[in-house]
Design an enzyme around this catalytic site. Structure first.
Site, PDB file in Angstrom:
ATOM      1  N   ASP A  31      11.315  13.899 -49.429  1.00 34.54           N
ATOM      2  CA  ASP A  31      12.752  13.788 -49.589  1.00 34.54           C
ATOM      3  C   ASP A  31      13.146  12.349 -49.219  1.00 34.54           C
ATOM      4  OD1 ASP A  31      15.449  14.552 -49.780  1.00 34.54           O
ATOM      5  OD2 ASP A  31      15.535  14.964 -47.623  1.00 34.54           O
ATOM      6  N   ASP A  33      17.089  11.099 -48.499  1.00 35.86           N
ATOM      7  CA  ASP A  33      18.215  11.058 -47.546  1.00 35.86           C
ATOM      8  C   ASP A  33      17.898  11.915 -46.323  1.00 35.86           C
ATOM      9  OD1 ASP A  33      20.767   9.795 -49.123  1.00 35.86           O
ATOM     10  OD2 ASP A  33      19.443  10.857 -50.491  1.00 35.86           O
ATOM     11  N   LYS A 224      16.066  20.860 -55.339  1.00 35.80           N
ATOM     12  CA  LYS A 224      15.308  21.666 -54.381  1.00 35.80           C
ATOM     13  C   LYS A 224      16.234  22.758 -53.860  1.00 35.80           C
ATOM     14  CE  LYS A 224      14.840  17.850 -52.234  1.00 35.80           C
ATOM     15  NZ  LYS A 224      14.620  16.781 -51.251  1.00 35.80           N
ATOM     16  N   ASP A 250      14.127  16.854 -44.439  1.00 39.15           N
ATOM     17  CA  ASP A 250      14.958  17.075 -43.249  1.00 39.15           C
ATOM     18  C   ASP A 250      15.789  18.349 -43.340  1.00 39.15           C
ATOM     19  OD1 ASP A 250      16.582  15.809 -45.308  1.00 39.15           O
ATOM     20  OD2 ASP A 250      18.159  15.727 -43.793  1.00 39.15           O
TER      21      ASP A 250
END
Ligand SMILES: [Mg+2]
Length: 312
Positions: A31, A33, A224, A250
């Site tokens: 990922d 961000d 996702k 995250d």
């Protein structure tokens, strides 16, 4: 959390466990961000982790739910974090949608609520888009009706991040979905978007769920944890054993769930949308990562301390 299925912090593993972990994957899907940077700040030294992974022979792909930035902007942003990537290494929901629509040989009009960047990707791929209303609506049902009822043959409604989303757009989308052949396609699923430490804003998933509920349609999810995205990534990378993929992210409901559904190993980092106490409160096994780390930078230490495998 029961002791038996608790995720392990990667720096508390024994040297033997670390070695086994490092040898257990060939691909890293990461990922962006909340892992490499947040809206206003960078994760310090995140770039070092990716260069260390590359030196260890791992193949990197970045999988983001954020279609608001162009691939070129993301590549430039990565340079600031000292990560060298090509646009081909980055996947976001708009691209996945193009891939998906081509795979089902989609033809027809698309009503879209998304960013200009998202729409540009679809237009460039030759798809025909409808949008709006973008003007102020008078407070009469007659004026509302003029803006939301439309007889054009829309065969897909697409919703992603649209900073100019209005109730009128949602109403119009819902009316198109009355047609049995009209698909409901969602991009990013995040119901909350972390924008700073402890600060979230309402994310696109919450708005998409209004359409899901009102139409009674299960959405086809391009971001996702959507299945089409995972299948495409496996196919593109010619991966036959999903256990050889390490998904780093995250967010529990996006990154971890995505990884678990596809059979990847999962590593949660605590630099974005999930705190240690939130991780400890997880009871759903689908949201429980295999490993966690304070930050992706923990991988630098892990890789530095592991014995390089003897070759030949
Ligand atoms: Mg994230």
């Amino acid at each position: 959390m029961a002791e038996s299925n608790s995720p392990q912090h990667i720096l508390t593993m024994s040297s033997e466990q670390r070695q086994r972990f490092l040898e257990s994957f060939d691909w890293v899907f990461s990922d962006i961000d909340g892992v490499i940077y947040n809206l206003e700040s960078d994760v310090p030294d995140a770039g070092l982790a990716y260069s260390a992974l590359e030196r260890a022979g791992k193949r990197l792909t970045f999988v983001t739910n954020n279609s608001v930035r162009t691939l070129e902007q993301t590549v430039r942003r990565f340079e600031r974090s000292k990560i060298q990537v090509t646009p081909e290494q980055i996947w976001h929901p708009a691209q996945t949608l193009v891939y998906y629509l081509r795979s089902i040989q989609f033809e027809g009009l698309i009503y879209i609520m998304a960013s200009q960047q998202f729409k540009a990707v679809l237009k460039q791929a030759g798809f025909q888009l409808l949008e709006g209303p973008n003007q102020f609506i008078e407070e009469t049902y007659a004026d509302l009706a003029r803006h939301i009822f439309d007889k054009q043959p829309v065969r897909a409604v697409v919703i992603d991040v649209d900073f100019n989303l209005t109730s009128a757009k949602l109403m119009r989308a819902h009316l198109y979905l009355r047609h049995p052949d009209c698909l409901l396609i969602t991009g990013a699923t995040d119901r909350l978007l972390p924008v700073g430490k402890g600060v979230n804003i309402i994310g696109p998933g919450a708005f998409a769920s209004i359409l899901v509920e009102a139409s009674g349609r299960p959405p086809i999810v391009m971001g996702k944890p959507g299945r089409p995205l995972g299948d495409m990534l496996l196919q593109q990378n010619k991966i036959t054993d999903p256990r050889r993929v390490l998904m780093i992210g995250d967010m529990l409901a996006q990154d971890v769930l995505f990884g678990r559904q596809l059979g990847f190993q999962t590593l949660l980092v605590l630099t974005g949308g999930c705190s240690l106490s939130q991780l400890r409160a997880v009871t759903d096994p689908d949201l429980l990562p295999d490993y966690y780390a304070d930050s992706v930078v923990d991988l630098v230490q892990l890789l530095a301390e592991s014995t390089p495998k003897a070759h030949g």
